[in-house]
Structures are given as C-alpha cells and as structure tokens.
Design an enzyme around this catalytic site. Structure first.
Site, PDB file in Angstrom:
ATOM      1  N   ASN A 167       0.880  -1.169   0.000  1.00 19.68           N
ATOM      2  CA  ASN A 167       0.000   0.000   0.000  1.00 19.68           C
ATOM      3  C   ASN A 167       0.922   1.224   0.000  1.00 19.68           C
ATOM      4  O   ASN A 167       1.508   1.560   1.026  1.00 19.68           O
ATOM      5  CB  ASN A 167      -0.887  -0.044   1.254  1.00 19.68           C
ATOM      6  CG  ASN A 167      -1.848   1.122   1.313  1.00 19.68           C
ATOM      7  OD1 ASN A 167      -1.795   2.045   0.494  1.00 19.68           O
ATOM      8  ND2 ASN A 167      -2.735   1.097   2.288  1.00 19.68           N
ATOM      9  N   ARG A 176      -2.585  -2.183  -3.396  1.00 20.71           N
ATOM     10  CA  ARG A 176      -3.820  -1.442  -3.188  1.00 20.71           C
ATOM     11  C   ARG A 176      -3.756  -0.226  -4.111  1.00 20.71           C
ATOM     12  O   ARG A 176      -2.798   0.550  -4.069  1.00 20.71           O
ATOM     13  CB  ARG A 176      -3.907  -0.969  -1.745  1.00 20.71           C
ATOM     14  CG  ARG A 176      -5.098  -0.073  -1.550  1.00 20.71           C
ATOM     15  CD  ARG A 176      -5.033   0.647  -0.234  1.00 20.71           C
ATOM     16  NE  ARG A 176      -6.244   1.425  -0.054  1.00 20.71           N
ATOM     17  CZ  ARG A 176      -6.291   2.565   0.622  1.00 20.71           C
ATOM     18  NH1 ARG A 176      -5.202   3.058   1.166  1.00 20.71           N
ATOM     19  NH2 ARG A 176      -7.423   3.207   0.746  1.00 20.71           N
ATOM     20  N   ARG A 181     -12.876  15.414   7.940  1.00 25.28           N
ATOM     21  CA  ARG A 181     -13.690  15.763   6.768  1.00 25.28           C
ATOM     22  C   ARG A 181     -15.130  16.065   7.168  1.00 25.28           C
ATOM     23  O   ARG A 181     -15.692  15.396   8.035  1.00 25.28           O
ATOM     24  CB  ARG A 181     -13.707  14.617   5.755  1.00 25.28           C
ATOM     25  CG  ARG A 181     -12.351  14.280   5.182  1.00 25.28           C
ATOM     26  CD  ARG A 181     -12.492  13.251   4.059  1.00 25.28           C
ATOM     27  NE  ARG A 181     -11.202  12.698   3.706  1.00 25.28           N
ATOM     28  CZ  ARG A 181     -10.922  11.396   3.731  1.00 25.28           C
ATOM     29  NH1 ARG A 181     -11.843  10.506   4.058  1.00 25.28           N
ATOM     30  NH2 ARG A 181      -9.725  10.975   3.401  1.00 25.28           N
ATOM     31  N   GLU A 236      -8.173  -5.710   4.813  1.00 26.01           N
ATOM     32  CA  GLU A 236      -8.052  -5.416   3.386  1.00 26.01           C
ATOM     33  C   GLU A 236      -6.880  -6.177   2.771  1.00 26.01           C
ATOM     34  O   GLU A 236      -6.932  -6.578   1.607  1.00 26.01           O
ATOM     35  CB  GLU A 236      -7.898  -3.899   3.184  1.00 26.01           C
ATOM     36  CG  GLU A 236      -9.197  -3.163   3.487  1.00 26.01           C
ATOM     37  CD  GLU A 236      -9.002  -1.708   3.901  1.00 26.01           C
ATOM     38  OE1 GLU A 236      -8.623  -1.482   5.077  1.00 26.01           O
ATOM     39  OE2 GLU A 236      -9.205  -0.826   3.071  1.00 26.01           O
TER      40      GLU A 236
END
Ligand code: AMP
Length: 397
Positions: free
Chosen positions: A7, A91, A241, A384
């Site tokens: 990743n 990824r 966010r 993942e």
C-alpha cells in the site's frame, strides 16, 4: 504461494508478506518519510520483535530494496531469497469506471490507472510509483492491482448519478465512485459466513468507521449504495472531513475567508469533521474522553457523527427495502462499544436490539445483537490485506 501486499502512499509504503497456505502473515512493516530526511523502516516478523532500520530512501525503489533486505535478513528475515515471492498485490485507490474487479498489471492497466489519476491526485500517483518501483526491483514477479472503488462498481445508475447536467458526467465522469470497497467487501462476506448464510440471501449495511468513514448497502453480495462519492469527502462526518454539505457553502467560504476553491475544499477535508466541530482532536478517543469529561463541543461533534451514521443506516434500509445485518468495522467500529451502542440506539424501529454484555467484548469478530433481535449487529475487524492477497493469488494461480 507467498504474496507481498503493498500500500504505497506519497512518502510511505506499508507491506505484508502473506503465505497463502494457511493465510499466515509472515511479516509486516512500514516505510515512512520516503524522499524526506529521516526515512525509516519498521519491520515486524511474525512472532518476533519489531525492528527499526533508519536509512536514507530517496524513492520507492529504495524503499522496496530495504523491504527485500529486511524480508531476507539472515537473522530477522522470514524468507531465504526474494525468489520466494510469487506475486505482488497493490492497493490502488481509484479505478474509475474502468475496473470492477482486481486485475493483473500490464502496460494497458498502468495507462488506465494513469488516465483516472486526476480523480485521486493524492493517491493514484504514489500507487503507480510503487508499481514502477517493484517492476524495477523485481522485474519477473507478476503484480496485481486491487482497487478501493471496484466493489462499488455494481451501484445502479440511480445511486451513482448526481443530479447535475448529464453532460458533466459524460465529459468528466463526475459521479459517485465510493471508497473503502475492499473493506466493505471483506466484512460483508465475513458477516454472511458468521451468520451461516449465503451472502446472496442477505441485505447487509456495513459501517467502516475509522479516521475516514463510509457506510455501504450490500444487497445479495453486491454494493448497491455507499456514502463516499466522487471523492472521499462525501457522506459521514469524519476525523477531519465534513462529509455531506450544501455545495453552496464552498463559494460562501471562499468569499468570506478570502480563500481559493482549493483552499475551501482543503478546509472541508482537513479542518472539519469532529476536529473542526470540537476544536479538540481528530482522534475519536480524544473526542470521546473530552465529551465524557463535559466538553460540550466534543459532545456536539460526537452527536453529529453518530446521528449521520444512523441516518445512512436508515436510508440504506429503505434503499434495500429491508436489512438483515448491520456490521461495524475499522478503528472506531471495531473498538468503541460506546459508538456501536449509540448508533444502534437509533435503530430500534428496525427491530435491532443490543446485548450490552456481548457489545462490551474486545477484539475479534462477534455478534452483539440479542438473540431475539430482528436485525443482527456484528463487529468484524477489517482485513483489506487478505482480500488483496487472495485476489492476487487467484489471478496468478
Ligand atoms: P482507522 O482509521 O481505522 O485506523 O481508525 C482510527 C480511529 O479509530 C481513530 O480516530 C481512533 O481514535 C479510533 N479508535 C481506535 N480505538 C478506539 C477506541 N477504543 N475507542 C474509540 N475510538 C477508537
């Protein structure tokens, strides 16, 4: 078969070496500050102590070489030579509309990832850098790309289209893509297995609640809606966010604060969410303890966050005309019993009831709804890396 899962970020590289016979993680680690002074690698072999190597890494190729040295080190290594690595799985954040599944990396695939890099300018370029670095260091090892967006390519048009002029979708591909797809896919599949049912027969709502967060509606094993959109900014209130917001707020902020469009979006990405509301931290542990200690803004930030998660679960129950299971995953979803309980307290109307003792468990997978609950509630640690490794192994078997 041994798979190296990578990743790659702009200045970082996370890795796991997984032996697919038994799916054992042989070693994992993280290179940080690549291309910056003070670069270092933290390497953890399975069952061994973490070991840090401080060494200059000018680019991702240097980082890959150091990872190879660590993996084959006579004392701390876990393989005799890099020849034992059968394939590499990357990824890749954005596959645009080009990829609805994982693929073997070819020159055409690299070109297609480059073509959608404008949609994820912070993520796709370092992912591509990692792919190029592996090609340079291990030219004969096959590589696969596993996309964050792929699982959500099954969204129906009514869920992915924004109600803006259709030409803007046609010309610029402005639409909902969704992210965290690998995580939503993994936990929805695990939920079906834990419930002893076929995913095809289940309507599952998956809540990935970490520093970034998203909710997905998974009907019959396929993602049919998700809260993140064109970018990861949409949807839940997150660590930093804003999530959903009236788009007219952006020019208003630009005007009032004298910032550019990029500056306004940066405020929404980096200075908003529970950090912006509380003024305390973007870390949910800090927010929870400040709220418990009587900090009203931290309490308000948590309330906004929890309310929005619950609203998405309610909306997705309607979207699927029912729900069999609600799954919680990622940092907060896996570890915060308080968060799970608070979200579920909105969901009594669905017939979901929580068993507090079950919910208080820590670590691993568990069902925490009561035996009589009409909707199952589950905690499932996401993984993942194993999805990336499995897809890669399948592509090159
Ligand atoms: P992730 O992005 O999945 O690594 O999740 C990181 C977020 O999970 C951070 O905001 C952490 O504060 C939060 N988190 C981790 N453990 C806990 C916990 N025990 N209670 C509340 N939040 C937690």
């Amino acid at each position: 078969m041994k798979i190296l899962v990578l990743n790659c970020g702009s200045s970082s590289l996370k890795y796991q070496l997984i032996d697919m016979d038994g799916e054992n993680v042989l070693a994992k680690g993280l290179c940080e500050r690549i291309g910056i002074e003070g670069s270092n690698l933290a390497h953890s072999p399975a069952g061994g102590a973490k070991h840090t190597v401080v060494s200059p890494m000018e680019d991702h190729s240097d980082a890959i070489r150091l990872v190879m040295d660590a993996l084959t080190d006579p004392e701390r290594g876990v393989i005799a030579s890099t020849g034992e690595i059968d394939a590499i799985g990357h990824r890749v954040v954005h596959g645009g509309e080009a990829f609805a599944g994982s693929v073997a990396i070819t020159d055409e695939v690299i070109k297609a990832i480059e073509d959608v890099s404008g949609l994820a300018p912070l993520h796709n370029p370092p992912n591509l850098t990692g792919i190029a670095a592996c090609k340079a260091v291990m030219p004969n090892v096959p590589q696969a790309a596993v996309f964050d967006t792929a699982f959500h390519q099954s969204l129906p048009e009514k869920a992915y289209l924004y109600a803006i002029p259709y030409e803007l979708y046609e010309k610029y591909k402005i639409r909902r893509y969704g992210f965290h797809g690998t995580s939503h896919r993994y936990v929805s599949e695990r939920a079906a297995a834990m419930l002893g049912k076929d995913a095809k027969d289940l309507k599952i709502i998956t809540c990935h609640l970490g520093n970034g967060g998203s909710v997905a509606a998974v009907d019959g094993g396929r993602s049919v809606d998700t809260s993140m959109g064109f970018t990861p900014l949409e949807g839940l209130a997150m660590g930093t966010r804003s999530g959903d917001i009236d788009a007219a707020v952006i020019p208003y902020i630009m005007d009032k604060e004298g910032v550019s469009a990029g500056g306004a979006v940066s405020i929404l990405n980096k200075k908003s969410g529970v950090l912006g509301l509380s003024g305390v931290s973007s870390d949910f542990r800090d927010i929870e303890s400040a709220a418990d200690g009587g900090n009203a803004r931290a309490r308000a930030a948590l309330d906004v966050f929890l309310y929005r998660v619950a609203k998405y679960v309610g909306a997705y129950a309607a979207a699927m005309n029912g729900v069999d299971a609600v799954v919680f995953t990622a940092g907060l979803g896996e570890n915060s019993a308080q968060t799970r309980k608070a979200v579920c307290s909105y969901l009594g109307f669905l017939g979901l009831t929580v068993d507090d003792e079950r919910n208080a468990q820590r670590g691993g997978e568990f069902v925490f709804s009561t035996d009589g609950s009409k909707v199952a509630a589950l905690t499932i640690p996401t993984n993942e890396e194993i999805v990336i490794a499995r897809d890669t192994a399948e592509l090159f078997a």
